[in-house]
Design a protein around this motif. Structure first.
Motif, mmCIF file in Angstrom:
data_model
loop_
_atom_site.group_PDB
_atom_site.id
_atom_site.type_symbol
_atom_site.label_atom_id
_atom_site.label_comp_id
_atom_site.label_asym_id
_atom_site.label_seq_id
_atom_site.Cartn_x
_atom_site.Cartn_y
_atom_site.Cartn_z
ATOM 1 N N UNK A 171 -83.068 82.861 -85.261
ATOM 2 C CA UNK A 171 -83.633 83.339 -84.332
ATOM 3 C C UNK A 171 -84.932 83.680 -84.317
ATOM 4 N N UNK A 172 -85.699 83.119 -83.226
ATOM 5 C CA UNK A 172 -87.036 84.003 -83.416
ATOM 6 C C UNK A 172 -87.318 85.127 -83.964
ATOM 7 N N UNK A 173 -86.216 85.485 -83.658
ATOM 8 C CA UNK A 173 -86.838 87.118 -83.957
ATOM 9 C C UNK A 173 -86.612 86.950 -85.424
ATOM 10 N N UNK A 196 -93.857 82.624 -83.812
ATOM 11 C CA UNK A 196 -91.673 81.589 -84.694
ATOM 12 C C UNK A 196 -91.011 80.877 -83.205
ATOM 13 N N UNK A 197 -90.899 81.385 -82.518
ATOM 14 C CA UNK A 197 -90.526 80.469 -81.384
ATOM 15 C C UNK A 197 -91.106 79.373 -81.431
ATOM 16 N N UNK A 232 -77.904 91.314 -89.229
ATOM 17 C CA UNK A 232 -78.782 91.897 -88.946
ATOM 18 C C UNK A 232 -79.136 91.107 -87.068
ATOM 19 N N UNK A 233 -78.357 90.588 -86.369
ATOM 20 C CA UNK A 233 -78.293 90.342 -84.440
ATOM 21 C C UNK A 233 -76.894 90.503 -83.518
ATOM 22 N N UNK A 262 -89.178 87.692 -88.778
ATOM 23 C CA UNK A 262 -89.461 88.639 -89.490
ATOM 24 C C UNK A 262 -89.306 87.972 -91.146
ATOM 25 N N UNK A 263 -88.934 86.512 -91.258
ATOM 26 C CA UNK A 263 -89.082 85.709 -92.229
ATOM 27 C C UNK A 263 -90.054 85.663 -92.917
ATOM 28 N N UNK A 264 -91.398 85.105 -91.981
ATOM 29 C CA UNK A 264 -92.257 84.183 -91.835
ATOM 30 C C UNK A 264 -93.553 85.585 -92.218
#
Length: 431
Positions: free
Chosen positions: A351-353, A366-367, A103-104, A357-359
């Motif tokens: 990662x924060x990204x 997220x960060x 994904x990243x 998306x997950x949460x």
């Protein structure tokens, strides 16, 4: 009636040496059909099956908690076993980074780790399709095989040639096992799928018979082991016994290889269908499979308990950190940091990204959650690309490696016997 038939092998003149161009007679096995088979399970074994199925249902109970958190652990181990990696077991961190790399952008991920990560995706998607299908067909199994060997089209489809296990690469003379002739494969697979769609036997017995019959027919020229392992989970999930995680039965069987081979050999009996001799032979295989299932349940339960202990330890660390910062001791249950704590066993590298998306929260939320758990000593930071970092729960990765090493030990305890197949090294350092 099942049994052995004699066949004659014509020499292959393309073989590299005279010995490989050997011709002669060999024995190949002709199995009985399994749909509608008569089977008398002995009393002790039937009680063991009931005990194992009760334990598995308890493990799979949504109220038990924890199994969702270890589902990816078990899937990852299964993906390694189902990957064509010669003597290499990439570390948990490498595989987790490879998953993130789907994904990243992530630098420094090994090809082996990418292979396992991709295989995890394939195994999860393919088995889910089989489990959710209203009715399975032979083409369903062929499609599963194709998805597990995407880059090997020459092996796709039911075999049209004789294959064998062990011995020479050029002829079946002296092979360890020779499956039935290719022209028998279509009807044997149709029979196997008919049995798989039914419920004549309990889920665990059905899974054992499906696996043994599939390996006996050996319907593909390559990749039979991978499909045979996936079919165990397919049966258990379709019957509602293990639909929340891949029970590591096949990994236990791989560790207990001698018993596994002996059990399959017993299953390939030479006796009239439904006879006492046939039942005794099948019971010998069922005993091996059910014992492996009981070990798999015990190992999965222990891993669940270790994950639960780890989450409690994290919660304590998080509370101490928050109190040292003058914050409320326990975050709200719907906050990003509280939800992240419960997410880490399933996603130990984020990662924060990815976390946003997950949460389904903002990047900033997220960060902040990741930074809080980093400050609490729960997460470590690793650079994954220029200007980009991932947060890693090394405690989780250590549990993954420990679980894999235990499952590869013939005593299922590395203090008593070392791993019997390739696994990540203990305390392996990731670069």
């Amino acid at each position: 009636m099942s049994g052995w038939e004699e066949a004659y092998w014509e020499p292959s003149f393309g073989a590299p040496a005279r010995s490989a161009r050997q011709s002669g007679h060999y024995q190949r096995y002709v199995p009985d059909f399994v749909d509608g088979m008569m089977l008398a399970v002995n009393g002790d074994l039937s009680r063991k099956v009931a005990q194992a199925e009760r334990a598995l249902r308890a493990l799979n109970d949504p109220g038990a908690g924890g199994l969702d958190g270890i589902a990816r652990f078990l899937l990852r181990s299964e993906a390694i076993a189902s990957s064509k990696i010669e003597g290499i077991a990439p570390s948990a961190q490498q595989v987790a980074l490879a998953e993130l790399g789907q994904m990243e952008s992530v630098r420094g991920v090994s090809d082996q780790a990418r292979l396992v990560a991709n295989n995890m995706t394939v195994v999860r998607r393919s088995t889910t399709e089989l489990v959710e299908a209203e009715e399975l067909t032979v083409e369903s199994i062929v499609d599963l095989h194709r998805s597990l060997l995407p880059d090997e089209p020459r092996h796709h489809g039911l075999r049209t040639v004789q294959n064998w296990i062990g011995g020479s690469d050029w002829n079946p003379i002296g092979a360890g096992y020779v499956p039935p002739a290719a022209d028998r494969v279509p009807e044997l697979m149709a029979d196997l799928v008919a049995y798989l769609n039914g419920s004549a036997h309990s889920p665990l017995i059905q899974a054992a018979i499906v696996h043994a019959q599939f390996e006996t027919v050996h319907p593909f020229t390559d990749g039979n082991g991978r499909v045979g392992r996936a079919l165990i989970h397919t049966v258990l999930a379709r019957r509602g016994l293990a639909d929340r995680a891949v029970l590591p039965v096949s990994l236990v069987l791989a560790t207990l290889k001698e018993r596994y081979v002996a059990g399959l050999t017993s299953f390939r009996f030479d006796a009239p269908r439904g006879s006492e001799e046939a039942s005794l032979a099948i019971n010998a295989w069922l005993e091996v499979f059910v014992d492996a299932a009981m070990v798999a349940v015990a190992e999965a339960r222990e891993l669940m308990e270790r994950v639960e202990d780890l989450i409690r330890d994290w919660a304590t660390r998080q509370t101490e950190h928050r109190m040292s910062r003058g914050l409320r001791a326990i975050p709200r249950s719907d906050s990003a940091s509280a939800r992240l704590l419960m997410t880490l066993p399933e996603a130990p590298v984020v990662t924060a990204t990815t976390l946003a998306r997950i949460l389904e929260v903002s990047f900033n939320a997220a960060s902040a959650a990741l930074d809080e758990l980093h400050q609490a000593g729960i997460l470590q930071v690793k650079s994954i690309d220029r200007g980009a970092s991932a947060y890693i729960a090394r405690d989780v990765l250590d549990l993954v490696n420990l679980a894999e090493r235990r499952l590869a030990s013939t005593r299922f305890d590395t203090r008593e016997s070392p791993p019997a197949r390739p696994v990540p090294a203990r305390q392996q350092a990731d670069q």
